[in-house]
Structure formats: structure tokens, C-alpha cells
Enzyme design. Structure first.
Site, PDB file in Angstrom:
ATOM      1  N   SER A 136       0.857  -1.198   0.000  1.00 56.26           N
ATOM      2  CA  SER A 136       0.000   0.000   0.000  1.00 56.26           C
ATOM      3  C   SER A 136       0.887   1.240   0.000  1.00 56.26           C
ATOM      4  CB  SER A 136      -0.860  -0.007   1.273  1.00 56.26           C
ATOM      5  OG  SER A 136      -1.462   1.250   1.483  1.00 56.26           O
ATOM      6  N   TYR A 149      -1.358  -0.584  10.364  1.00 57.45           N
ATOM      7  CA  TYR A 149      -1.616  -0.930   8.956  1.00 57.45           C
ATOM      8  C   TYR A 149      -0.379  -0.608   8.109  1.00 57.45           C
ATOM      9  CZ  TYR A 149      -3.661  -1.142   4.327  1.00 57.45           C
ATOM     10  OH  TYR A 149      -3.913  -1.456   3.005  1.00 57.45           O
TER      11      TYR A 149
HETATM   12  P1  NDP Z   1     -11.774  -5.796   0.807  1.00 58.81           P
HETATM   13  O1  NDP Z   1     -12.130  -5.559   2.233  1.00 58.81           O
HETATM   14  O2  NDP Z   1     -12.777  -5.482  -0.237  1.00 58.81           O
HETATM   15  O3  NDP Z   1     -11.295  -7.305   0.614  1.00 58.81           O
HETATM   16  C1  NDP Z   1     -10.415  -7.887   1.545  1.00 58.81           C
HETATM   17  C2  NDP Z   1     -10.303  -9.377   1.284  1.00 58.81           C
HETATM   18  O4  NDP Z   1      -9.401  -9.927   2.273  1.00 58.81           O
HETATM   19  C3  NDP Z   1     -11.631 -10.104   1.436  1.00 58.81           C
HETATM   20  O5  NDP Z   1     -11.746 -11.063   0.418  1.00 58.81           O
HETATM   21  C4  NDP Z   1     -11.511 -10.783   2.796  1.00 58.81           C
HETATM   22  O6  NDP Z   1     -12.216 -12.021   2.795  1.00 58.81           O
HETATM   23  C5  NDP Z   1     -10.011 -11.049   2.867  1.00 58.81           C
HETATM   24  N1  NDP Z   1      -9.581 -11.243   4.253  1.00 58.81           N
HETATM   25  C6  NDP Z   1      -9.532 -10.328   5.249  1.00 58.81           C
HETATM   26  N2  NDP Z   1      -9.156 -10.926   6.391  1.00 58.81           N
HETATM   27  C7  NDP Z   1      -8.958 -12.250   6.106  1.00 58.81           C
HETATM   28  C8  NDP Z   1      -8.559 -13.378   6.861  1.00 58.81           C
HETATM   29  N3  NDP Z   1      -8.292 -13.312   8.179  1.00 58.81           N
HETATM   30  N4  NDP Z   1      -8.468 -14.577   6.242  1.00 58.81           N
HETATM   31  C9  NDP Z   1      -8.759 -14.670   4.928  1.00 58.81           C
HETATM   32  N5  NDP Z   1      -9.120 -13.652   4.151  1.00 58.81           N
HETATM   33  C10 NDP Z   1      -9.226 -12.451   4.743  1.00 58.81           C
HETATM   34  O7  NDP Z   1     -10.427  -4.951   0.577  1.00 58.81           O
HETATM   35  P2  NDP Z   1      -9.525  -4.711  -0.727  1.00 58.81           P
HETATM   36  O8  NDP Z   1      -9.941  -5.550  -1.843  1.00 58.81           O
HETATM   37  O9  NDP Z   1      -9.428  -3.255  -0.930  1.00 58.81           O
HETATM   38  O10 NDP Z   1      -8.119  -5.164  -0.137  1.00 58.81           O
HETATM   39  C11 NDP Z   1      -7.320  -6.179  -0.705  1.00 58.81           C
HETATM   40  C12 NDP Z   1      -5.868  -5.893  -0.353  1.00 58.81           C
HETATM   41  O11 NDP Z   1      -5.472  -4.670  -0.965  1.00 58.81           O
HETATM   42  C13 NDP Z   1      -5.594  -5.744   1.140  1.00 58.81           C
HETATM   43  O12 NDP Z   1      -4.373  -6.385   1.447  1.00 58.81           O
HETATM   44  C14 NDP Z   1      -5.464  -4.228   1.322  1.00 58.81           C
HETATM   45  O13 NDP Z   1      -4.651  -3.881   2.417  1.00 58.81           O
HETATM   46  C15 NDP Z   1      -4.836  -3.854   0.002  1.00 58.81           C
HETATM   47  N6  NDP Z   1      -4.997  -2.457  -0.382  1.00 58.81           N
HETATM   48  C16 NDP Z   1      -6.251  -1.910  -0.479  1.00 58.81           C
HETATM   49  C17 NDP Z   1      -6.377  -0.573  -0.806  1.00 58.81           C
HETATM   50  C18 NDP Z   1      -7.697   0.113  -0.873  1.00 58.81           C
HETATM   51  O14 NDP Z   1      -7.722   1.365  -0.868  1.00 58.81           O
HETATM   52  N7  NDP Z   1      -8.814  -0.590  -0.969  1.00 58.81           N
HETATM   53  C19 NDP Z   1      -5.202   0.243  -1.104  1.00 58.81           C
HETATM   54  C20 NDP Z   1      -3.951  -0.429  -0.935  1.00 58.81           C
HETATM   55  C21 NDP Z   1      -3.861  -1.734  -0.620  1.00 58.81           C
HETATM   56  P3  NDP Z   1     -13.144 -12.560   3.997  1.00 58.81           P
HETATM   57  O15 NDP Z   1     -13.636 -11.383   4.749  1.00 58.81           O
HETATM   58  O16 NDP Z   1     -14.204 -13.342   3.290  1.00 58.81           O
HETATM   59  O17 NDP Z   1     -12.221 -13.420   4.787  1.00 58.81           O
HETATM   60  C1  8X3 Z   2      -5.040   1.778   1.756  1.00 57.33           C
HETATM   61  C2  8X3 Z   2      -4.587   2.952   0.996  1.00 57.33           C
HETATM   62  O1  8X3 Z   2      -4.741   5.454   0.741  1.00 57.33           O
HETATM   63  O2  8X3 Z   2      -6.656   4.313   1.759  1.00 57.33           O
HETATM   64  O3  8X3 Z   2      -4.077   0.783   1.623  1.00 57.33           O
HETATM   65  O4  8X3 Z   2      -4.548   4.549   2.997  1.00 57.33           O
HETATM   66  S1  8X3 Z   2      -5.161   4.389   1.660  1.00 57.33           S
END
Ligand code: NDP
Ligand code: 8X3
Length: 250
Positions: A136, A149
Site C-alpha cells: 500500500s 496498517y
Molecule cells: P476488501 O475488504 O474489499 O477485501 C479484503 C479481502 O481480504 C476479502 O476477500 C476478505 O475475505 C479477505 N480477508 C480479510 N481478512 C482475512 C482473513 N483473516 N483470512 C482470509 N481472508 C481475509 O479490501 P480490498 O480488496 O481493498 O483489499 C485487498 C488488499 O489490498 C488488502 O491487502 C489491502 O490492504 C490492500 N490495499 C487496499 C487498498 C484500498 O484502498 N482498498 C489500497 C492499498 C492496498 P473474507 O472477509 O471473506 O475473509
Molecule cells: C489503503 C490505501 O490510501 O486508503 O491501503 O490509505 S489508503
């Protein structure tokens, strides 16, 4: 051309779900994980034959090993691992935070990611495969309430770079993807299910989408095998940088 297999963690929502759809559409076999079985079953129904659902909580190292050992014939030879599952604890300062959500983020974003990567590496080395890790912008740019985070995502970034060093000469590619704001369930989860808070964060700023990110992941994965993207930072155009905070005494 042989059909390739991608293992995507966190395929039940956001980036993971969009990426599962994208790779399946391009003819890949997709293994998708998450805790919510009904969503996994939904994807299996949608991507008939191309998607193998695995219910998995990334916080359980024994379950990670069992999930990989239990992959069925046809989905065992993983060519690409996308370590995407992750979450952020609430935006509380460390001094005002509860410990449990922080530990949950560390166990999911760091411990689970290391355990799964380690488990899949022998096969990835054998097949000269690839690993793409979701870090991120929070890994590089500190903000108030983001210590745990950002710390987990800085780990993911550095782990990716060091893993490249470990894998030197194997042909396995490793990439750290470092996005800013993407509208998914990320903020909903971070705010304990408060949809209004999530909507307010993204309102009027044209965030990136899960599909934008899936396109980039697919591009990185399908570059020629001699090209390795080490790290890739992304932001929506309407997100940039803030200055330093200054506290004045007296
Ligand atoms: P979502 O919340 O939409 O999706 C997160 C996914 O992670 C879900 O499928 C959830 O599945 C899974 N997850 C969370 N905890 C667990 C666990 N303990 N075991 C298994 N699966 C888990 O978020 P995003 O799609 O946005 O995030 C995906 C990745 O991208 C993350 O690593 C996030 O940090 C990263 N990211 C996101 C950004 C954003 O702005 N959205 C920016 C930068 C990075 P379930 O709940 O079914 O277990
Ligand atoms: C999350 C990115 O910009 O929402 O990984 O902090 S931001």
C-alpha cells in the site's frame, strides 16, 4: 499454450474478486480464498470450472498448510501467487487503540502472507512462477492512525524486495503493488461496517476501482518472463500528499 493457475487470497471481495474474474476471463485456472464461503460459492457458480474455492482464514498457519496440501488435481500446480487478503484496523492512534484489531491485521497481512508464500514457493520455483504482494502507499507515507496498517504494508514491501534476493537465479518474479485509495469493502471493514463513513471517504474524489487494480495485476503477471516489476505505486489522480504536522507549544 498450457493453462496457468493463479492462487488469489481474499477473493471474496474487492480487488481479489475482481482479479479472480479477470484471470478466469483470460483463461487461467483460479484458486480463490477467504472466510466467507457463500461468496466463494458464488464465484464458483459464476466462473464455472475455472474457479476452485478454498475457505481459509489467513490467521491460521495450520489451515494454510492444509489448504495447499488439499488442492485437487488440476489446481495443484500454482504458477502465480497473489497475496491480496488483508485489512486495516480502525484509524485509532496507537495510544488509543485496542490491541485485538491490530493483532488481527498483523496476523492476516504479515503472518499469513509469509506462511502461504513459504508453503507455495517450492512449486513456484519448479515452475519459474511469480508472486505479487498487495502492499500500500501506507507503507511509504505515514498518516495518523495508520501505524499498524502502514507497518504491516511496509513489511510486505520489504519482504517482497528481500524475497527477490532470496529467489535470485530461480526465474521466479516478485512484485510489490502499492496502491492508494481503491473503493472496495476496505474502508467499510476499517470503520466497523459503517457504510456512510466509507461512502463519505470516496465521495466526489473518483477513487480507483477493484477492476483498475485487477487490470494492473494482470499486466504485471503477463509481462515477458525476463521482466520483473519490483514495486509499483498507484494513486487515484485526486489523491496526493499532505505536509508535515507541526505542534506548537504554549
Ligand atoms: P476488501 O475488504 O474489499 O477485501 C479484503 C479481502 O481480504 C476479502 O476477500 C476478505 O475475505 C479477505 N480477508 C480479510 N481478512 C482475512 C482473513 N483473516 N483470512 C482470509 N481472508 C481475509 O479490501 P480490498 O480488496 O481493498 O483489499 C485487498 C488488499 O489490498 C488488502 O491487502 C489491502 O490492504 C490492500 N490495499 C487496499 C487498498 C484500498 O484502498 N482498498 C489500497 C492499498 C492496498 P473474507 O472477509 O471473506 O475473509
Ligand atoms: C489503503 C490505501 O490510501 O486508503 O491501503 O490509505 S489508503
Amino acid at each position: 499454450m498450457t493453462q496457468k493457475t493463479v492462487f488469489i487470497t481474499g477473493a471474496t471481495a474487492g480487488i481479489g474478486a475482481a482479479t479472480a474474474r479477470r484471470f478466469a476471463r483470460e483463461g487461467w485456472k483460479v484458486i480463490g480464498t477467504g472466510r466467507r464461503s457463500e461468496r466463494l460459492e458464488g464465484l464458483a457458480g459464476e466462473l464455472v470450472g475455472a474457479f476452485h474455492p478454498v475457505r481459509l482464514d489467513m490467521r491460521s498457519v495450520p489451515d494454510i498448510a492444509a489448504a495447499v496440501n488439499g488442492l485437487p488435481e488440476g489446481f495443484r500446480d500454482v504458477d502465480l501467487l497473489i497475496n491480496n487478503a488483508g485489512l486495516a484496523p480502525p484509524l485509532d492512534t496507537v495510544q488509543d487503540s485496542a490491541l485485538e484489531p491490530s493483532l488481527q491485521a498483523i496476523e492476516t497481512n504479515v503472518t499469513g502472507l509469509v506462511a502461504l508464500t513459504r508453503k507455495l514457493l517450492p512449486g513456484l520455483i519448479e515452475r519459474r512462477g511469480a508472486v505479487i504482494n498487495l502492499s500500500s502507499v501506507a507503507a511509504s507515507y505515514p498518516y495518523r492512525g495508520g501505524a499498524v496498517y502502514g507497518g504491516t504494508k511496509a513489511f510486505v514491501r520489504q519482504f517482497s524486495l528481500d524475497l527477490r534476493a532470496d529467489l535470485h537465479g530461480t526465474g521466479v518474479r516478485v512484485t510489490s503493488i502499492e496502491p492508494g485509495m481503491i473503493e472496495t469493502e476496505f474502508t467499510l471493514v476499517r470503520n466497523g461496517g459503517d457504510q456512510a463513513a466509507s461512502d463519505a471517504l470516496y465521495a466526489g474524489m473518483n477513487p480507483m476501482t477493484a477492476e483498475d487494480t485487477a487490470d494492473i495485476l494482470y499486466w504485471v503477471a503477463t509481462l515477458p518472463p525476463h521482466v520483473n516489476v519490483n514495486a509499483l505505486e498507484l494513486m487515484p489522480t485526486n489523491q496526493s500528499f499532505a505536509g508535515f504536522a507541526v505542534a506548537r507549544e504554549g
